[in-house]
Design a protein around this motif. Structure first.
Motif, PDB file in Angstrom:
ATOM      1  N   SER A 139      41.987  49.184  33.723  1.00 42.08           N
ATOM      2  CA  SER A 139      41.322  47.965  34.187  1.00 42.08           C
ATOM      3  C   SER A 139      39.919  48.287  34.707  1.00 42.08           C
ATOM      4  CB  SER A 139      42.148  47.297  35.289  1.00 42.08           C
ATOM      5  OG  SER A 139      43.417  46.911  34.819  1.00 42.08           O
ATOM      6  N   GLY A 140      39.824  49.332  35.518  1.00 40.35           N
ATOM      7  CA  GLY A 140      38.518  49.717  36.055  1.00 40.35           C
ATOM      8  C   GLY A 140      37.551  50.138  34.963  1.00 40.35           C
ATOM      9  N   LYS A 141      38.052  50.862  33.964  1.00 41.73           N
ATOM     10  CA  LYS A 141      37.175  51.312  32.884  1.00 41.73           C
ATOM     11  C   LYS A 141      36.610  50.131  32.088  1.00 41.73           C
ATOM     12  CE  LYS A 141      38.971  55.971  32.059  1.00 41.73           C
ATOM     13  NZ  LYS A 141      37.682  56.666  31.986  1.00 41.73           N
ATOM     14  N   ILE A 142      37.392  49.089  31.927  1.00 42.51           N
ATOM     15  CA  ILE A 142      36.920  47.911  31.190  1.00 42.51           C
ATOM     16  C   ILE A 142      35.732  47.280  31.915  1.00 42.51           C
ATOM     17  CG2 ILE A 142      37.521  45.557  30.511  1.00 42.51           C
ATOM     18  CD1 ILE A 142      40.369  46.623  29.943  1.00 42.51           C
ATOM     19  N   TYR A 143      35.857  47.097  33.227  1.00 44.80           N
ATOM     20  CA  TYR A 143      34.754  46.492  33.986  1.00 44.80           C
ATOM     21  C   TYR A 143      33.558  47.444  34.068  1.00 44.80           C
ATOM     22  CZ  TYR A 143      37.753  42.627  35.356  1.00 44.80           C
ATOM     23  OH  TYR A 143      38.556  41.520  35.329  1.00 44.80           O
ATOM     24  N   ALA A 144      33.828  48.730  34.208  1.00 47.40           N
ATOM     25  CA  ALA A 144      32.728  49.698  34.270  1.00 47.40           C
ATOM     26  C   ALA A 144      31.944  49.715  32.967  1.00 47.40           C
ATOM     27  CB  ALA A 144      33.274  51.093  34.576  1.00 47.40           C
ATOM     28  N   LYS A 145      32.629  49.540  31.840  1.00 38.74           N
ATOM     29  CA  LYS A 145      31.963  49.545  30.537  1.00 38.74           C
ATOM     30  C   LYS A 145      30.968  48.390  30.428  1.00 38.74           C
ATOM     31  CE  LYS A 145      31.795  51.659  26.505  1.00 38.74           C
ATOM     32  NZ  LYS A 145      32.912  51.607  25.547  1.00 38.74           N
ATOM     33  N   GLN A 146      31.218  47.308  31.170  1.00 39.67           N
ATOM     34  CA  GLN A 146      30.317  46.150  31.172  1.00 39.67           C
ATOM     35  C   GLN A 146      29.292  46.230  32.304  1.00 39.67           C
ATOM     36  OE1 GLN A 146      30.696  44.186  28.529  1.00 39.67           O
ATOM     37  NE2 GLN A 146      32.343  45.634  28.067  1.00 39.67           N
ATOM     38  N   GLU A 147      29.211  47.401  32.970  1.00 40.09           N
ATOM     39  CA  GLU A 147      28.295  47.621  34.089  1.00 40.09           C
ATOM     40  C   GLU A 147      28.582  46.685  35.251  1.00 40.09           C
ATOM     41  OE1 GLU A 147      24.277  47.575  32.752  1.00 40.09           O
ATOM     42  OE2 GLU A 147      24.560  49.209  31.317  1.00 40.09           O
ATOM     43  N   LEU A 148      29.848  46.308  35.406  1.00 37.73           N
ATOM     44  CA  LEU A 148      30.287  45.490  36.541  1.00 37.73           C
ATOM     45  C   LEU A 148      30.892  46.424  37.586  1.00 37.73           C
ATOM     46  CD1 LEU A 148      31.882  42.597  34.484  1.00 37.73           C
ATOM     47  CD2 LEU A 148      29.733  42.503  35.741  1.00 37.73           C
ATOM     48  N   THR A 149      30.015  47.178  38.219  1.00 36.87           N
ATOM     49  CA  THR A 149      30.466  48.240  39.119  1.00 36.87           C
ATOM     50  C   THR A 149      31.269  47.703  40.292  1.00 36.87           C
ATOM     51  OG1 THR A 149      28.581  49.622  38.505  1.00 36.87           O
ATOM     52  CG2 THR A 149      29.662  50.136  40.580  1.00 36.87           C
ATOM     53  N   LEU A 150      30.819  46.607  40.889  1.00 39.81           N
ATOM     54  CA  LEU A 150      31.532  46.061  42.047  1.00 39.81           C
ATOM     55  C   LEU A 150      32.941  45.607  41.685  1.00 39.81           C
ATOM     56  CD1 LEU A 150      28.917  44.021  44.116  1.00 39.81           C
ATOM     57  CD2 LEU A 150      30.284  45.973  44.852  1.00 39.81           C
ATOM     58  N   GLN A 151      33.151  45.151  40.450  1.00 40.54           N
ATOM     59  CA  GLN A 151      34.489  44.780  40.015  1.00 40.54           C
ATOM     60  C   GLN A 151      35.317  46.003  39.651  1.00 40.54           C
ATOM     61  OE1 GLN A 151      31.689  43.195  39.272  1.00 40.54           O
ATOM     62  NE2 GLN A 151      31.998  41.111  38.516  1.00 40.54           N
ATOM     63  N   ALA A 152      34.660  47.063  39.193  1.00 35.27           N
ATOM     64  CA  ALA A 152      35.385  48.250  38.713  1.00 35.27           C
ATOM     65  C   ALA A 152      35.894  49.123  39.851  1.00 35.27           C
ATOM     66  CB  ALA A 152      34.483  49.064  37.787  1.00 35.27           C
ATOM     67  N   VAL A 153      35.075  49.323  40.890  1.00 34.45           N
ATOM     68  CA  VAL A 153      35.431  50.336  41.899  1.00 34.45           C
ATOM     69  C   VAL A 153      36.718  50.026  42.660  1.00 34.45           C
ATOM     70  CG1 VAL A 153      33.130  51.321  42.183  1.00 34.45           C
ATOM     71  CG2 VAL A 153      33.773  49.350  43.555  1.00 34.45           C
ATOM     72  N   PRO A 154      37.086  48.760  42.946  1.00 32.95           N
ATOM     73  CA  PRO A 154      38.375  48.547  43.620  1.00 32.95           C
ATOM     74  C   PRO A 154      39.554  49.069  42.797  1.00 32.95           C
ATOM     75  CG  PRO A 154      37.014  46.573  43.796  1.00 32.95           C
ATOM     76  CD  PRO A 154      36.334  47.491  42.833  1.00 32.95           C
ATOM     77  N   TYR A 155      39.503  48.906  41.474  1.00 34.45           N
ATOM     78  CA  TYR A 155      40.565  49.447  40.618  1.00 34.45           C
ATOM     79  C   TYR A 155      40.587  50.969  40.707  1.00 34.45           C
ATOM     80  CZ  TYR A 155      41.169  44.859  38.409  1.00 34.45           C
ATOM     81  OH  TYR A 155      41.434  43.533  38.169  1.00 34.45           O
ATOM     82  N   PHE A 156      39.404  51.577  40.650  1.00 37.03           N
ATOM     83  CA  PHE A 156      39.331  53.037  40.723  1.00 37.03           C
ATOM     84  C   PHE A 156      39.809  53.557  42.076  1.00 37.03           C
ATOM     85  CE2 PHE A 156      35.728  53.054  37.370  1.00 37.03           C
ATOM     86  CZ  PHE A 156      36.674  53.099  36.357  1.00 37.03           C
ATOM     87  N   PHE A 157      39.485  52.843  43.154  1.00 35.12           N
ATOM     88  CA  PHE A 157      39.957  53.258  44.473  1.00 35.12           C
ATOM     89  C   PHE A 157      41.494  53.253  44.522  1.00 35.12           C
ATOM     90  CE2 PHE A 157      35.813  51.770  46.590  1.00 35.12           C
ATOM     91  CZ  PHE A 157      35.337  53.056  46.639  1.00 35.12           C
ATOM     92  N   ARG A 158      42.105  52.179  43.999  1.00 35.98           N
ATOM     93  CA  ARG A 158      43.570  52.093  44.033  1.00 35.98           C
ATOM     94  C   ARG A 158      44.200  53.170  43.155  1.00 35.98           C
ATOM     95  NH1 ARG A 158      42.228  46.442  44.425  1.00 35.98           N
ATOM     96  NH2 ARG A 158      42.197  46.197  42.147  1.00 35.98           N
ATOM     97  N   ALA A 159      43.579  53.462  42.012  1.00 35.50           N
ATOM     98  CA  ALA A 159      44.091  54.541  41.153  1.00 35.50           C
ATOM     99  C   ALA A 159      43.969  55.882  41.858  1.00 35.50           C
ATOM    100  CB  ALA A 159      43.312  54.559  39.840  1.00 35.50           C
ATOM    101  N   SER A 160      42.853  56.102  42.552  1.00 33.21           N
ATOM    102  CA  SER A 160      42.646  57.363  43.268  1.00 33.21           C
ATOM    103  C   SER A 160      43.667  57.534  44.391  1.00 33.21           C
ATOM    104  CB  SER A 160      41.221  57.405  43.835  1.00 33.21           C
ATOM    105  OG  SER A 160      40.977  58.623  44.506  1.00 33.21           O
ATOM    106  N   GLU A 161      43.935  56.462  45.115  1.00 32.64           N
ATOM    107  CA  GLU A 161      44.921  56.528  46.202  1.00 32.64           C
ATOM    108  C   GLU A 161      46.311  56.816  45.662  1.00 32.64           C
ATOM    109  OE1 GLU A 161      44.347  52.705  47.895  1.00 32.64           O
ATOM    110  OE2 GLU A 161      42.371  53.200  48.712  1.00 32.64           O
TER     111      GLU A 161
END
Length: 622
Positions: A139-161
């Motif tokens: 999910s985070g990679k999809i938003y990051a690919k569209q340069e929607l960083t603010l939408q992507a990082v919450p997904y990445f944070f949850r994956a990291s945790e």
């Protein structure tokens, strides 16, 4: 970027085929025979899948799983999609796992909307930590690919945790998360600096990197403090490399500066304005030795002068045609440079930067604000010329990425045509026609008031200061008094220090974007502004903007490498909040302002990078 398959296998059990060996015969003679090794055939994912299609039952499922894992290794995403679709339809497999693999295959084929739709359906079925990690990562990679960083990082944070809590290998995620965080400015990082210890650790590392880049001593101290505060943090594995890379970023040392500007002809005045800004910045900031070269000189003559001077840095040329001419000759190939305009060619040098006062930046800001305010139907009005048509086209191309609603567009030929266009766009003429028809039905006097259309919720004017002052009152008098007031916006072209010396009442309520240097409360150099007004009291608006551009070009030089490394890092300049993208283009975020009856006041208006239309949730309601 190619994805390593190792980071996508979620520790699911893998099936393997049995291997066979050949028996060794021993003869009576004491002679040792070497064993012949049998080469076991290695099947491709496609071959395994074709074999699976002719099988039934458990054999079919086993071969489908083998072909799926092989397709993942081969990065054959189209085949992976077909395999996972077959597995899901078989109803004898782990549908959550296969749906996750299917979403990955769609993501890799740029089918982002389809991938998100599948992921959304799994939200209440993610009972396994591995599944949840995978879900958040894709999910985070999809938003990051569209340069929607603010939408992507919450997904990445949850994956990291999740990875930290359950011992999941998250090497690929960690690098991706770091890349996204470095795109955010420090102000945004501070706003989201909350949540779990994992999230705060990531954000603080990104903040330290921005705040202390270019200062090795402070950076080293900050990183050591971070390690003590966040032991065993997911970002720790790359910390030494980050420190090494950041500390290696040394600013340009400016001792000799070459500036290429027009010194004759019709462009001499604008060249002089840039020159004054460069001299002012050099006097205040670094006292570099400056050499000016006339951009009307031949390529050979310019090349000879540059070789003789041996500069540390070059600014210019100013005109796009001269930039293309110099780039073709490769005069500046070995010199770090800021070109004072865009180029027709792609940038192939990491040390070439492009600084243009492009009005398209303002259109992007306006769209980001309109969509943040949930405006749905803009009305655009521009002059009937090449510039007006180009800007309207740019607005429409950007708008259509985020909305299905078509903006209302009008062009005016001259001053006389302005009122007609306003009435046509607001459909006031149609209202008057309806009123006249009703009047014919009654002998007595009919009390009436024209109505304007009610679907328009925001108006954007493209025009110079005089045109805007004529247009604004037409909208004021033609919008129905019983309708909600429609907010009006304009670009910096609408603002003029010379024209503003007269009454501002006609523009009251108008919002516009402008460089800080041109605003009474927006500029960050009040002493410089006072000195400028004393030395050049009669300078026109264009000359003032170019002065600010020249000043910022010199001010940016010591920070260019830092800005290029961390795309979220910004510098406040006279021409706006400045940053650099991966193409070496210097991007300006202008200041919002608003006209009042007797003054202009700066505004902090909400801006958010909008979600592309194909990633927006669909409305299934009737």
């Amino acid at each position: 970027m190619r994805l390593k398959h190792y980071h996508f296998i979620l520790l699911f059990s893998l099936l393997s085929a049995c291997s066979t060996t050949e028996k060794v015969q021993i003869y009576k003679k004491p002679e040792i025979k070497t064993q012949k090794k049998v080469q076991q055939k290695t099947y491709t994912a496609s071959e395994l899948y074709n074999n699976a299609r002719i099988k039934r039952g458990a054999d079919k499922i086993q071969l489908l799983y083998l072909s799926r894992d092989k397709a993942l290794i081969e990065e054959n995403w189209q085949l992976l999609e077909s395999i996972c679709t077959d597995l899901i339809s078989s109803q004898k497999s782990d549908n959550v796992q296969n749906t996750l693999y299917l979403s990955l295959s769609l993501y890799q084929q740029d089918l982002y909307s389809n991938a998100l739709s599948l992921l959304d359906k799994l939200n209440d079925k993610l009972t396994s930590p591995n599944h949840y990690y995978w879900h958040q990562l894709v999910s985070g990679k999809i938003y990051a690919k569209q340069e929607l960083t603010l939408q992507a990082v919450p997904y990445f944070f949850r994956a990291s945790e999740t990875a930290q809590q359950h011992g999941i290998d998250a090497t690929g995620l960690n690098q991706k998360l770091w890349n996204e965080l470095t795109k955010l400015p420090s102000e945004t990082l501070e706003k989201i600096n909350s949540g779990s210890s994992i999230q705060q650790g990531w954000i603080n590392l990104a903040l330290y990197s921005q705040l202390y880049i270019g200062d090795p001593v402070s950076l080293h101290s900050a990183m050591n403090n971070w390690q003590r505060r966040y032991p065993k943090h997911p970002a720790s594995f790359a910390l030494p490399e980050k420190m090494k890379n950041l500390m290696a970023i040394e600013p340009y040392l400016l001792k000799k500066l070459v500036v290429i500007l027009p010194e004759e002809g019709k462009n001499k005045r604008i060249g002089l304005a840039v020159k004054n800004g460069i001299l002012a910045a050099s006097e205040i900031n670094n006292h570099a030795e400056i050499h000016f070269i006339n951009s009307f000189d031949s390529v050979e003559k310019m090349n000879s002068k540059i070789k003789q001077i041996k500069p540390d840095f070059i600014i210019g040329p100013l005109l796009k045609a001269n930039i293309d001419k110099i780039k073709e000759s490769e005069i500046l190939a070995n010199y770090p440079s800021i070109f004072l305009n865009n180029s027709s060619e792609q940038n192939h040098s990491l040390e070439h930067y492009f600084f243009a006062l492009s009005p398209e930046h303002e259109l992007t800001q306006a769209i980001n604000h309109f969509l943040a305010k949930k405006y749905k139907k803009p009305l655009l009005l521009a002059p009937q010329n090449k510039s007006g048509q180009r800007l309207i086209k740019s607005f429409l191309e950007q708008w259509q990425l985020y909305s299905t609603t078509q903006p209302e567009v009008g062009f005016y030929a001259d001053k006389k045509d302005m009122q007609n266009q306003v009435k046509r766009l607001l459909e006031v003429d149609e209202s008057k026609k309806r009123i006249n028809k009703i009047k014919l039905l009654f002998r007595d006097k009919v009390k009436n008031e024209t109505r304007s259309r009610r679907d328009i919720d925001v108006i954007y004017l493209i025009g110079d200061a005089i045109q805007t002052r004529l247009l604004k009152p037409y909208f004021d008098v033609n919008i129905s008094t019983f309708s909600e007031k429609i907010p009006l916006y304009a670009s910096s072209k609408s603002h003029s220090l010379q024209v503003d010396k007269t009454e501002k009442r006609d523009l009251a309520g108008l919002y516009f974007t402008e460089i800080p240097w041109m605003l009474p409360q927006g500029h960050t150099q009040p002493e410089l502004r006072a000195l400028f007004d004393q030395l050049w009291p009669q300078q026109g608006d264009l000359q003032q903007r170019l002065f600010a551009m020249g000043y910022d070009a010199v001010k940016l030089i010591p920070q260019l490498r830092q800005l290029s490394t961390l795309s979220g890092k910004t510098v406040q300049g006279l021409t706006g909040l400045l940053s650099i993208n991966d193409q070496g283009q210097i991007h300006r975020q202008l200041q919002w302002a608003r006209y009042y009856r007797k003054s202009i006041k700066t505004q902090n208006l909400k801006e958010i990078k909008p979600t592309p239309l194909f990633l927006q949730p669909t409305d299934n309601t009737d």
